[in-house]
Design a protein around this motif. Structure first.
Motif, mmCIF file in Angstrom:
data_model
loop_
_atom_site.group_PDB
_atom_site.id
_atom_site.type_symbol
_atom_site.label_atom_id
_atom_site.label_comp_id
_atom_site.label_asym_id
_atom_site.label_seq_id
_atom_site.Cartn_x
_atom_site.Cartn_y
_atom_site.Cartn_z
ATOM 1 N N ALA A 162 0.824 -1.211 0.000
ATOM 2 C CA ALA A 162 0.000 0.000 0.000
ATOM 3 C C ALA A 162 0.856 1.258 0.000
ATOM 4 C CB ALA A 162 -0.922 -0.006 1.219
ATOM 5 N N ARG A 163 2.066 1.174 0.518
ATOM 6 C CA ARG A 163 2.951 2.340 0.566
ATOM 7 C C ARG A 163 3.694 2.564 -0.745
ATOM 8 N NH1 ARG A 163 4.680 -0.189 5.348
ATOM 9 N NH2 ARG A 163 6.672 -0.679 4.352
ATOM 10 N N LEU A 164 3.719 1.555 -1.625
ATOM 11 C CA LEU A 164 4.575 1.609 -2.801
ATOM 12 C C LEU A 164 3.771 1.704 -4.090
ATOM 13 C CD1 LEU A 164 7.113 -1.197 -1.790
ATOM 14 C CD2 LEU A 164 7.299 1.267 -1.404
ATOM 15 N N ALA A 165 4.299 2.466 -5.034
ATOM 16 C CA ALA A 165 3.689 2.523 -6.365
ATOM 17 C C ALA A 165 3.994 1.229 -7.117
ATOM 18 C CB ALA A 165 4.236 3.717 -7.140
ATOM 19 N N PRO A 166 3.122 0.802 -8.015
ATOM 20 C CA PRO A 166 3.347 -0.454 -8.741
ATOM 21 C C PRO A 166 4.622 -0.473 -9.582
ATOM 22 C CG PRO A 166 1.057 0.225 -8.916
ATOM 23 C CD PRO A 166 1.785 1.359 -8.272
ATOM 24 N N GLY A 167 5.166 0.705 -9.893
ATOM 25 C CA GLY A 167 6.391 0.748 -10.677
ATOM 26 C C GLY A 167 7.650 0.970 -9.863
ATOM 27 N N ASP A 168 7.536 0.968 -8.537
ATOM 28 C CA ASP A 168 8.702 1.226 -7.680
ATOM 29 C C ASP A 168 9.505 -0.059 -7.542
ATOM 30 O OD1 ASP A 168 10.545 2.019 -5.815
ATOM 31 O OD2 ASP A 168 9.102 3.016 -4.502
ATOM 32 N N SER A 169 10.261 -0.367 -8.577
ATOM 33 C CA SER A 169 10.927 -1.666 -8.668
ATOM 34 C C SER A 169 11.905 -1.908 -7.531
ATOM 35 C CB SER A 169 11.641 -1.792 -10.019
ATOM 36 O OG SER A 169 12.585 -0.748 -10.191
ATOM 37 N N GLN A 170 12.650 -0.895 -7.146
ATOM 38 C CA GLN A 170 13.673 -1.090 -6.124
ATOM 39 C C GLN A 170 13.056 -1.503 -4.793
ATOM 40 O OE1 GLN A 170 16.168 2.325 -5.469
ATOM 41 N NE2 GLN A 170 17.503 1.284 -4.030
ATOM 42 N N ARG A 171 12.027 -0.798 -4.360
ATOM 43 C CA ARG A 171 11.441 -1.077 -3.042
ATOM 44 C C ARG A 171 10.560 -2.324 -3.074
ATOM 45 N NH1 ARG A 171 11.957 4.437 -3.471
ATOM 46 N NH2 ARG A 171 13.039 5.434 -1.716
ATOM 47 N N ILE A 172 9.852 -2.542 -4.178
ATOM 48 C CA ILE A 172 9.061 -3.773 -4.299
ATOM 49 C C ILE A 172 10.000 -4.986 -4.252
ATOM 50 C CG2 ILE A 172 7.599 -5.148 -5.833
ATOM 51 C CD1 ILE A 172 6.496 -2.453 -6.903
ATOM 52 N N GLY A 173 11.101 -4.885 -5.000
ATOM 53 C CA GLY A 173 12.058 -5.988 -5.029
ATOM 54 C C GLY A 173 12.636 -6.266 -3.650
ATOM 55 N N ARG A 174 12.964 -5.211 -2.917
ATOM 56 C CA ARG A 174 13.541 -5.398 -1.583
ATOM 57 C C ARG A 174 12.524 -6.031 -0.642
ATOM 58 N NH1 ARG A 174 17.238 -7.092 1.768
ATOM 59 N NH2 ARG A 174 17.451 -5.862 3.686
ATOM 60 N N ALA A 175 11.262 -5.600 -0.695
ATOM 61 C CA ALA A 175 10.242 -6.164 0.190
ATOM 62 C C ALA A 175 10.027 -7.644 -0.111
ATOM 63 C CB ALA A 175 8.936 -5.386 0.029
ATOM 64 N N LEU A 176 10.002 -8.008 -1.391
ATOM 65 C CA LEU A 176 9.854 -9.422 -1.746
ATOM 66 C C LEU A 176 11.087 -10.222 -1.343
ATOM 67 C CD1 LEU A 176 8.179 -9.078 -5.263
ATOM 68 C CD2 LEU A 176 7.151 -10.108 -3.211
ATOM 69 N N GLU A 177 12.241 -9.620 -1.484
ATOM 70 C CA GLU A 177 13.487 -10.292 -1.101
ATOM 71 C C GLU A 177 13.491 -10.619 0.387
ATOM 72 O OE1 GLU A 177 18.174 -9.063 -0.568
ATOM 73 O OE2 GLU A 177 16.954 -7.969 -2.016
ATOM 74 N N VAL A 178 13.092 -9.653 1.216
ATOM 75 C CA VAL A 178 13.029 -9.884 2.661
ATOM 76 C C VAL A 178 12.077 -11.031 2.980
ATOM 77 C CG1 VAL A 178 12.267 -8.873 4.845
ATOM 78 C CG2 VAL A 178 13.717 -7.548 3.295
ATOM 79 N N TRP A 179 10.925 -11.027 2.344
ATOM 80 C CA TRP A 179 9.931 -12.084 2.577
ATOM 81 C C TRP A 179 10.466 -13.456 2.154
ATOM 82 C CZ3 TRP A 179 5.791 -13.894 4.829
ATOM 83 C CH2 TRP A 179 5.092 -14.963 4.263
ATOM 84 N N MET A 180 11.072 -13.525 0.986
ATOM 85 C CA MET A 180 11.565 -14.803 0.473
ATOM 86 C C MET A 180 12.760 -15.311 1.284
ATOM 87 S SD MET A 180 11.174 -13.966 -3.600
ATOM 88 C CE MET A 180 11.941 -15.492 -4.155
ATOM 89 N N ALA A 181 13.567 -14.386 1.812
ATOM 90 C CA ALA A 181 14.770 -14.788 2.535
ATOM 91 C C ALA A 181 14.473 -15.205 3.971
ATOM 92 C CB ALA A 181 15.785 -13.655 2.532
#
Length: 322
Positions: A162-181
């Protein structure tokens, strides 16, 4: 703020402000004024200056300026790598101790306010970057697109999405990385207890314009100077390496992102300049908003004041006398 209260000697002095407001010049003048008090060294607090080979587009201090005053945390990293606020807090902590041990005053200078926050307040114990997972996410994003990755994030961490725009690749990628790791969401880490930093005493001098038009003029002039100095050629050299991409933190820096897009799209330099100036104005606006949330800062108006540099030097001397 007119009344200064200090309980003990300072650990460092921070000089902050929006981009193009004159932080480098103020820091150099302050360092020179402290020569008869042991001297000073500058710790860069700028997320773009850490990168090697990115000189023109970051308005990096010149070799002469760095020769006149010792600078730290400049040119320490290849643009293919990343540098976090936690990295800065760790490195700056060691540097402050080392500089003070040599009888000098550390000057923290820059506009990356998250770095200062990390140093002063500490950070949540976030997991380190995982290159393998990050590469996996990048491959998925190339196939599906970042809006689809944003939708995937919303399924596991709705608050972050909800805090991130759908095109904010850097922050979306980091959030998914944290979840997957880790199996934990980025939001959960943000809500966890912070590691406590040292009990710093670092007064902050904030260079701020009173009129937005003044800063806009400075930003436009700086971008024009960068273009005249060969910024687009610098960007071409970086692209020719072959190991960089526009999703890297280095290439997402203001100016570099627009230059990369312009070279991809075949824009004229004037279009890169136009969008670069707009993006830099937006960065400055965010920096000013962050600064206004820091009531403890000591504000120096850089436009219209009779002698803002003298005010900076006066504040510094008052800090050092207390």
């Amino acid at each position: 703020m007119n009344h200064l209260v200090t309980a003990r000697p300072i650990d460092a002095i921070a000089i902050v402000g929006p981009t193009a407001c004159g932080k480098t010049a103020a820091a150099l003048a302050l360092a020179e004024s402290l020569q008869d008090q042991g001297g000073a060294e500058i710790i860069s607090m700028d997320s773009a200056l850490v990168y090697q080979g990115m000189d023109i587009g970051t308005a990096k201090p010149s070799r002469l300026e760095r020769a006149a005053v010792q600078h730290h945390l400049i040119d320490i990293l290849d643009p293919s790598l990343s540098y976090s606020a936690a990295d800065f807090a760790r490195d700056a902590t060691a540097l402050i101790s080392d500089i003070r041990a040599r009888g000098k005053t550390p000057l923290l200078v820059g506009g990356t306010m998250l770095y200062l926050k990390a140093l002063l307040e500490g950070l949540n114990d976030m997991p380190a970057a995982n290159p393998d997972i990050r590469a996996q996410i990048q491959r998925q994003a190339q196939d599906l697109g970042w809006p689809a990755m944003h939708a995937r994030l919303a399924q596991v961490d709705a608050s972050a999405a909800a805090r991130l725009a759908p095109g904010d690749s850097q922050r979306i990628g980091r959030a998914l990385e944290v979840w997957m790791a880790t199996g934990q969401t980025l939001t959960a880490f943000h809500h966890s207890a912070k590691r406590q930093p040292p009990d710093w005493h670092i007064p902050t001098i904030s260079l701020e314009p009173t009129e937005r038009a003044w800063l806009h003029g400075r930003i436009a002039q700086r971008f024009d100077d960068m273009m005249a100095a060969g910024f687009m050629d610098e960007m071409r050299r970086l692209r020719q390496r072959g190991d960089l991409n526009p999703d890297l933190p280095s290439m997402r820096c203001v100016g570099y992102r627009q230059a990369w897009e312009g070279l991809d799209a075949g824009w004229p330099d004037s279009r890169v300049r136009e969008l670069g100036v707009v993006a830099t104005r937006q960065l400055a606006k965010r920096q000013i908003t962050w600064l206004r949330s820091m009531p403890q800062r000591h504000v120096v108006a850089v436009d219209g004041a009779p002698d803002p540099l003298k005010r900076v030097l006066d504040w510094a001397q008052e800090f050092l006398r207390s």
